[in-house]
Design a protein around this motif. Structure first.
Motif, PDB file in Angstrom:
ATOM      1  N   ARG A 197      31.818  42.788  47.366  1.00 62.28           N
ATOM      2  CA  ARG A 197      31.078  43.222  46.336  1.00 62.28           C
ATOM      3  C   ARG A 197      31.886  44.257  45.668  1.00 62.28           C
ATOM      4  O   ARG A 197      31.953  44.294  44.554  1.00 62.28           O
ATOM      5  CB  ARG A 197      29.900  43.705  46.856  1.00 62.28           C
ATOM      6  CG  ARG A 197      28.841  44.427  45.915  1.00 62.28           C
ATOM      7  CD  ARG A 197      27.508  45.003  46.576  1.00 62.28           C
ATOM      8  NE  ARG A 197      26.605  45.204  45.749  1.00 62.28           N
ATOM      9  CZ  ARG A 197      25.650  46.659  45.629  1.00 62.28           C
ATOM     10  NH1 ARG A 197      26.154  47.464  46.409  1.00 62.28           N
ATOM     11  NH2 ARG A 197      24.921  46.544  44.708  1.00 62.28           N
ATOM     12  N   VAL A 198      32.852  45.110  46.230  1.00 65.94           N
ATOM     13  CA  VAL A 198      33.589  46.134  45.565  1.00 65.94           C
ATOM     14  C   VAL A 198      34.553  45.532  44.646  1.00 65.94           C
ATOM     15  O   VAL A 198      34.800  45.766  43.581  1.00 65.94           O
ATOM     16  CB  VAL A 198      33.997  46.967  46.503  1.00 65.94           C
ATOM     17  CG1 VAL A 198      34.971  48.064  45.998  1.00 65.94           C
ATOM     18  CG2 VAL A 198      33.158  47.707  47.177  1.00 65.94           C
ATOM     19  N   ALA A 199      35.156  44.360  45.309  1.00 68.72           N
ATOM     20  CA  ALA A 199      36.197  43.632  44.649  1.00 68.72           C
ATOM     21  C   ALA A 199      35.613  43.054  43.197  1.00 68.72           C
ATOM     22  O   ALA A 199      36.384  42.910  42.125  1.00 68.72           O
ATOM     23  CB  ALA A 199      36.891  42.566  45.274  1.00 68.72           C
ATOM     24  N   LEU A 200      34.522  42.337  43.356  1.00 73.56           N
ATOM     25  CA  LEU A 200      33.755  41.792  42.227  1.00 73.56           C
ATOM     26  C   LEU A 200      33.470  43.051  41.099  1.00 73.56           C
ATOM     27  O   LEU A 200      33.600  42.681  40.096  1.00 73.56           O
ATOM     28  CB  LEU A 200      32.372  41.336  42.697  1.00 73.56           C
ATOM     29  CG  LEU A 200      31.388  40.768  41.570  1.00 73.56           C
ATOM     30  CD1 LEU A 200      32.053  39.444  40.716  1.00 73.56           C
ATOM     31  CD2 LEU A 200      29.987  40.317  42.197  1.00 73.56           C
ATOM     32  N   HIS A 201      32.928  44.066  41.710  1.00 67.23           N
ATOM     33  CA  HIS A 201      32.519  45.026  40.601  1.00 67.23           C
ATOM     34  C   HIS A 201      33.936  45.764  39.582  1.00 67.23           C
ATOM     35  O   HIS A 201      33.817  46.068  38.734  1.00 67.23           O
ATOM     36  CB  HIS A 201      31.918  46.380  41.216  1.00 67.23           C
ATOM     37  CG  HIS A 201      30.490  46.122  41.637  1.00 67.23           C
ATOM     38  ND1 HIS A 201      29.767  46.950  42.241  1.00 67.23           N
ATOM     39  CD2 HIS A 201      29.711  44.884  41.643  1.00 67.23           C
ATOM     40  CE1 HIS A 201      28.418  46.545  42.237  1.00 67.23           C
ATOM     41  NE2 HIS A 201      28.583  45.264  41.958  1.00 67.23           N
ATOM     42  N   LEU A 202      35.169  46.027  40.834  1.00 63.75           N
ATOM     43  CA  LEU A 202      36.170  46.307  40.243  1.00 63.75           C
ATOM     44  C   LEU A 202      36.874  45.561  39.071  1.00 63.75           C
ATOM     45  O   LEU A 202      37.325  45.783  38.177  1.00 63.75           O
ATOM     46  CB  LEU A 202      37.091  46.553  41.358  1.00 63.75           C
ATOM     47  CG  LEU A 202      36.847  47.843  42.339  1.00 63.75           C
ATOM     48  CD1 LEU A 202      37.907  48.023  43.316  1.00 63.75           C
ATOM     49  CD2 LEU A 202      37.018  49.239  41.593  1.00 63.75           C
ATOM     50  N   SER A 203      36.783  44.239  39.448  1.00 64.16           N
ATOM     51  CA  SER A 203      37.352  42.983  38.635  1.00 64.16           C
ATOM     52  C   SER A 203      36.617  42.894  37.337  1.00 64.16           C
ATOM     53  O   SER A 203      37.118  42.627  36.367  1.00 64.16           O
ATOM     54  CB  SER A 203      37.798  41.964  39.381  1.00 64.16           C
ATOM     55  OG  SER A 203      36.389  41.344  40.037  1.00 64.16           O
ATOM     56  N   THR A 204      35.320  42.930  37.380  1.00 64.21           N
ATOM     57  CA  THR A 204      34.399  42.754  36.324  1.00 64.21           C
ATOM     58  C   THR A 204      34.277  43.734  35.531  1.00 64.21           C
ATOM     59  O   THR A 204      33.749  43.701  34.272  1.00 64.21           O
ATOM     60  CB  THR A 204      33.331  41.769  36.500  1.00 64.21           C
ATOM     61  OG1 THR A 204      32.377  42.688  37.539  1.00 64.21           O
ATOM     62  CG2 THR A 204      33.518  40.413  37.525  1.00 64.21           C
ATOM     63  N   GLN A 205      34.333  45.071  35.993  1.00 65.23           N
ATOM     64  CA  GLN A 205      33.848  46.284  35.589  1.00 65.23           C
ATOM     65  C   GLN A 205      32.361  46.041  34.783  1.00 65.23           C
ATOM     66  O   GLN A 205      31.942  46.469  33.968  1.00 65.23           O
ATOM     67  CB  GLN A 205      34.854  46.591  34.395  1.00 65.23           C
ATOM     68  CG  GLN A 205      35.930  47.040  34.844  1.00 65.23           C
ATOM     69  CD  GLN A 205      36.147  48.475  35.809  1.00 65.23           C
ATOM     70  OE1 GLN A 205      35.417  49.327  35.262  1.00 65.23           O
ATOM     71  NE2 GLN A 205      36.416  48.303  37.062  1.00 65.23           N
ATOM     72  N   ASP A 209      34.503  34.548  38.137  1.00 64.14           N
ATOM     73  CA  ASP A 209      34.903  35.897  38.450  1.00 64.14           C
ATOM     74  C   ASP A 209      35.535  35.666  39.990  1.00 64.14           C
ATOM     75  O   ASP A 209      36.292  36.811  40.423  1.00 64.14           O
ATOM     76  CB  ASP A 209      33.549  36.740  38.772  1.00 64.14           C
ATOM     77  CG  ASP A 209      33.201  36.980  37.429  1.00 64.14           C
ATOM     78  OD1 ASP A 209      33.788  37.010  36.453  1.00 64.14           O
ATOM     79  OD2 ASP A 209      31.733  37.188  37.446  1.00 64.14           O
ATOM     80  N   GLN A 210      35.766  34.640  40.598  1.00 61.53           N
ATOM     81  CA  GLN A 210      36.209  34.523  41.768  1.00 61.53           C
ATOM     82  C   GLN A 210      37.740  34.790  42.002  1.00 61.53           C
ATOM     83  O   GLN A 210      38.343  35.507  42.981  1.00 61.53           O
ATOM     84  CB  GLN A 210      35.916  33.241  42.659  1.00 61.53           C
ATOM     85  CG  GLN A 210      34.513  33.329  42.898  1.00 61.53           C
ATOM     86  CD  GLN A 210      33.965  31.839  43.193  1.00 61.53           C
ATOM     87  OE1 GLN A 210      34.579  31.003  43.359  1.00 61.53           O
ATOM     88  NE2 GLN A 210      32.518  31.662  43.101  1.00 61.53           N
ATOM     89  N   ASP A 211      38.539  34.362  41.065  1.00 62.91           N
ATOM     90  CA  ASP A 211      40.205  34.481  41.037  1.00 62.91           C
ATOM     91  C   ASP A 211      40.349  35.861  40.870  1.00 62.91           C
ATOM     92  O   ASP A 211      41.095  36.467  41.679  1.00 62.91           O
ATOM     93  CB  ASP A 211      40.593  33.849  40.015  1.00 62.91           C
ATOM     94  CG  ASP A 211      40.731  32.105  40.079  1.00 62.91           C
ATOM     95  OD1 ASP A 211      40.927  31.708  41.272  1.00 62.91           O
ATOM     96  OD2 ASP A 211      40.384  31.442  39.306  1.00 62.91           O
ATOM     97  N   ALA A 212      39.664  36.546  39.880  1.00 68.01           N
ATOM     98  CA  ALA A 212      39.980  38.000  39.677  1.00 68.01           C
ATOM     99  C   ALA A 212      39.517  38.980  40.832  1.00 68.01           C
ATOM    100  O   ALA A 212      40.342  39.841  41.160  1.00 68.01           O
ATOM    101  CB  ALA A 212      39.172  38.533  38.443  1.00 68.01           C
ATOM    102  N   ALA A 213      38.461  38.810  41.478  1.00 63.48           N
ATOM    103  CA  ALA A 213      37.921  39.248  42.742  1.00 63.48           C
ATOM    104  C   ALA A 213      38.915  39.155  43.752  1.00 63.48           C
ATOM    105  O   ALA A 213      39.120  40.093  44.375  1.00 63.48           O
ATOM    106  CB  ALA A 213      36.540  38.903  42.972  1.00 63.48           C
ATOM    107  N   SER A 214      39.476  38.018  43.988  1.00 63.94           N
ATOM    108  CA  SER A 214      40.302  37.730  45.065  1.00 63.94           C
ATOM    109  C   SER A 214      41.494  38.659  44.865  1.00 63.94           C
ATOM    110  O   SER A 214      41.976  39.174  45.849  1.00 63.94           O
ATOM    111  CB  SER A 214      40.574  36.379  45.346  1.00 63.94           C
ATOM    112  OG  SER A 214      41.081  35.730  44.285  1.00 63.94           O
TER     113      SER A 214
END
Length: 784
Positions: free
Chosen positions: A245-253, A263-268
């Motif tokens: 969840r943190v990775a998702l928020h950081l990558s998508t802003q 969003d999965q590539d950026a979150a990973s």
């Protein structure tokens, strides 16, 4: 507080948030190992800012000092603040009288406005102690918010009173809240779906998500018993989802808890996973464990009035307290089939296998590396024939790594994501769903055992490198003899794996009135038995794949194809099932009268006009202008120079304006509609669909299938879908002097796969090499 001072604090807060985000994104706090450390760090940063705001607000209003406290509640109260989380705070006071809110309003404003200015989504409330307690006794959300509340600033004794009384209130109303909490959990799970198996999981609200763990912990405060070892596993999996969840928020802003494909590539990358597949594998593993443990503990602790009475099921298997258990005399080491006996009993009685039995099997059952024990294959088939009741049982076995012990070839498919436009489940869950669907279709086949086994194994190769069909065939050649299947049965299972996509692909991409189509499928399958097995597998597999893989249109085509192939395999003449009068008698009369006509029957649109190579593309262009997707199309012409085209469309859920469509079709046939210009305008204003698959389609491709038809040249075009692409393709075909006899149009995610049966204007096949190269050149240009 002045506005300028508030903005100064806001800027400092934003800087602190960004610094924490940079630290996590750079690996300062490893998100793949879990997100709790990051969330606590961000909560600590935010605590300091809120305390500063509170101190400044009270300093400007000293008369209320000592009569207020601010509490962190909800996720913020737990110290689980993600970069885009709501900031949930409660301002409590002991100010009495009608003027209480007026006195508190300046302080509340001094708190809330800087938070809003900072771009934070704020969940806030101002309440007296009495108001807070009234809500905690009556409102489930308010009650659960106080269970994890913590003091931030102000009068600490006032905050402690609210927290302690809130916890006491929860205990007093435990029975009522427990029932309401359980109902809410079920409702939320049904709406959001499974975290573990969804293509785009809801990390918070899904079944197996963060809220499931939180709800179980709230229920635990009401006395619901949770096994200590489960608390450890839940905490580990919960931490994993927090990290995602943190990775998702950081990558998508941006806020949100649905992990979308795009969003999965950026979150990973942000979170430190090797790739998106590794990220989704961790999500699936954590989600399935949470779902299973949460359901286990809720089910064990909530008494059921309709539990069946205790009784012996078979030698070594008993039903006790509503669960399947091994008896005291059972010995899994001497009778390895007990694991499948217990599974069948659980599915048939629609209950769980007891935890003590699962633990015992985990400890005592050795891997089945060689030939299966006598009778084991029949028990596996019996389990699969229980249909969807078997899935929960299979999940339980898999949670204790038992299913892979029976079938080591299964291991690479566990929690393996399928990040494409079609599939909604991980590979393992897809196979279980397919087998459960197949169990409902066994009345259509002569070998129910091979049907459910074929459904279970048809995608077994997806967990391995290489083409999953070829790999799967090799795996079944190894697995079949281990199960004790005869060589003939193994050959049938291998054929089911090899051809599991044959019927849907042919039905949706080929002309079913062409003798070559039917003959090729009949030759590939060789017998009615295999055809029936494959027909049922096709439906079971498609239903398990997702709504885009099966519908009335595809079902109709597959059934038609199967019926024609069955006729040939039964000894009938292929010509008897491939001749079809097109168009219908009414349309033939219009053609004979040389009339231009546009008609519609349900999802079938028929256009009659003078024979012209451009008619097909004009109709396709108008349909595109009206936002209608074409499934199949056919064309027919007579010796008098008249032609008829039929287009089967996807009827939009919101309906369509047939009068407007008919008018535009008539104008196009009269060359009074600027189709090209209108398509360009529509493309400019068209709201692009959200990306629906993880990887971009490959480059455009044009392929000639010379053996696919007995009387036409078959051209397949693959390209990224765009507004008006069918119009451009068919226009290019027409400009090269080709007549379209039949067309099948399919959109898979971001890619179109269109097939055209064409002949030259003289009615011949396209054999000239130069002509073919020019066709390929024109089509690639049309889809560029």
């Amino acid at each position: 507080m002045t506005a300028g001072h508030a903005l100064t604090v806001t800027a400092a807060d934003r800087a602190a948030h960004l610094e924490a985000a940079r630290a996590a994104g750079a690996g300062g706090i490893g998100l793949r190992g879990g997100g709790r450390d990051y969330c606590r760090a961000l909560s600590d940063v935010t605590d300091g800012w809120v305390r500063q705001l509170f101190a400044q607000a009270v300093e400007a209003n000293p008369e209320l000092k000592g009569r207020l406290a601010i509490l962190a509640v909800g996720g913020y109260g737990r110290g689980e603040l993600a970069p885009q989380s709501d900031l949930d705070v409660l301002l409590v006071h002991d100010v009495k009288g009608k003027k209480a809110m007026a006195a508190i309003e300046p302080i509340a404003s001094a708190l809330w406005y800087p938070m809003w200015d900072a771009g934070i989504k704020l969940g806030h409330a101002v309440r007296s102690v009495k108001e807070a307690m009234t809500l905690a006794a009556d409102d489930l959300d308010s009650a659960t918010a106080l269970l994890t509340a913590r003091w931030l600033a102000g009068d600490e004794s006032l905050a402690s009173e609210v927290i302690e009384r809130g916890n006491a209130s929860w205990g007093m109303h435990a029975d009522r809240f427990l029932g309401g909490l359980r109902s809410r959990v079920r409702e939320r799970q049904n709406q959001a779906g499974d975290v573990a198996y969804r293509l785009e999981p809801d990390l918070k609200s899904g079944h197996g998500g963060l809220r499931d763990v939180q709800s179980l912990m709230w229920a635990r405060e009401s006395g619901l018993a949770v096994l200590p070892e489960d608390l450890v596993e839940l905490d580990r999996c919960y931490d994993t989802l927090l990290g995602v969840r943190v990775a998702l928020h950081l990558s998508t802003q941006r806020p949100g808890d649905v992990l979308r494909l795009e969003d999965q590539d950026a979150a990973s990358a942000t979170g430190g996973w090797d790739d998106a597949d590794a990220l989704m594998a961790d999500v699936a593993a954590a989600g399935r464990t949470i779902a299973w443990l949460v359901d286990e503990n809720w089910g064990r602790s909530v008494a059921s009035d309709d539990r069946p009475p205790d009784r012996a099921i078979s030698s070594g298997i008993v039903l006790r307290n509503g669960e399947i258990e091994l008896s005291d005399i059972a010995n899994p080491a001497s009778d390895p089939t007990l694991v499948l006996q217990a599974a069948v009993a659980a599915a048939r009685n629609d209950c769980r296998i007891g935890r003590s039995t699962l633990d015992r099997l985990h400890e005592e059952l050795a891997p089945w590396t060689g030939t299966w024990p006598v009778g084991a294959k029949d028990k596996l088939v019996a389990l699969l024939l229980e249909g969807h009741r078997s899935i929960r049982v299979l999940e339980a076995l898999d949670q204790r790594e038992l299913f892979a012990r029976l079938l080591p070839e299964w291991e690479p498919n566990r929690s393996k994501p399928q990040r494409n436009a079609y599939h909604r489940f991980t590979v393992d869950r897809h196979l279980w769903e397919a087998a459960a669907n197949a169990a409902e279709l066994v009345g259509r086949v002569s070998r129910p055992d091979l049907l459910v086994l074929g459904a279970l194994f048809h995608d077994l190769g997806k967990g391995y490198p290489g083409d999953h069909t070829i790999v799967g065939m090799d795996l079944v050649r190894q697995v079949g003899p281990k199960l004790g299947l005869t060589p003939a049965d193994v050959d049938t299972l291998v054929a089911m794996v090899e051809h599991h996509l044959l019927l849907p692909d042919v039905a949706s991409r080929r002309d079913l009135t062409d003798e070559a189509t039917i003959s090729q499928v009949a030759d590939a399958l060789g017998s009615v038995e295999r055809l029936d097995l494959l027909h049922a597998l096709t439906e079971a597999d498609s239903l398990a794949t997702g709504p885009s893989a099966w519908g009335s249109w595809k079902e109709e085509l597959v059934n038609e194809l199967a019926a024609r192939v069955r006729h040939v395999l039964g000894g009938g003449d292929v010509a008897e099932v491939t001749w079809r009068l097109f168009p219908d008698a009414e349309t033939l009369l219009l053609m004979a009268a040389a009339e231009v006509a546009v008609g519609r029957r349900d999802d079938l649109i028929t256009v009659v006009s003078p024979d012209s190579a451009g008619v097909f593309s004009q109709v396709a262009g108008v349909l595109s202008l009206h936002g209608l997707d074409v499934l199949t199309a056919s064309a027919h012409s007579d010796e008098q120079g008249m032609a008829a085209s039929q287009f089967r469309i996807v009827l939009p859920e919101t309906g369509m304006n047939w009068r407007s469509l008919k008018t535009d079709l008539s104008r196009a046939l009269a060359h009074q509609l600027a189709i090209e210009a209108r398509l360009v305008e529509r493309a400019k204003t068209y709201r692009r669909r959200r990306r629906t698959q993880a990887e971009q389609p490959g480059p455009p491709k044009v392929v000639f299938h010379d053996d696919a038809s007995s009387n036409a040249t078959v051209i397949e075009v693959r390209a990224v879908t765009k507004i008006g692409i069918l119009h451009r393709i068919t226009k290019a075909i027409g400009e090269l002097g080709l007549d379209i006899r039949h067309a099948s149009v399919q959109t898979i995610g971001m890619e179109v796969v269109d097939t055209f049966y064409v002949r030259t204007s003289a009615g011949d096949l396209v054999t000239d090499k130069f002509h073919r190269k020019e066709i390929q050149r024109a089509l690639l240009h049309a889809v560029a």
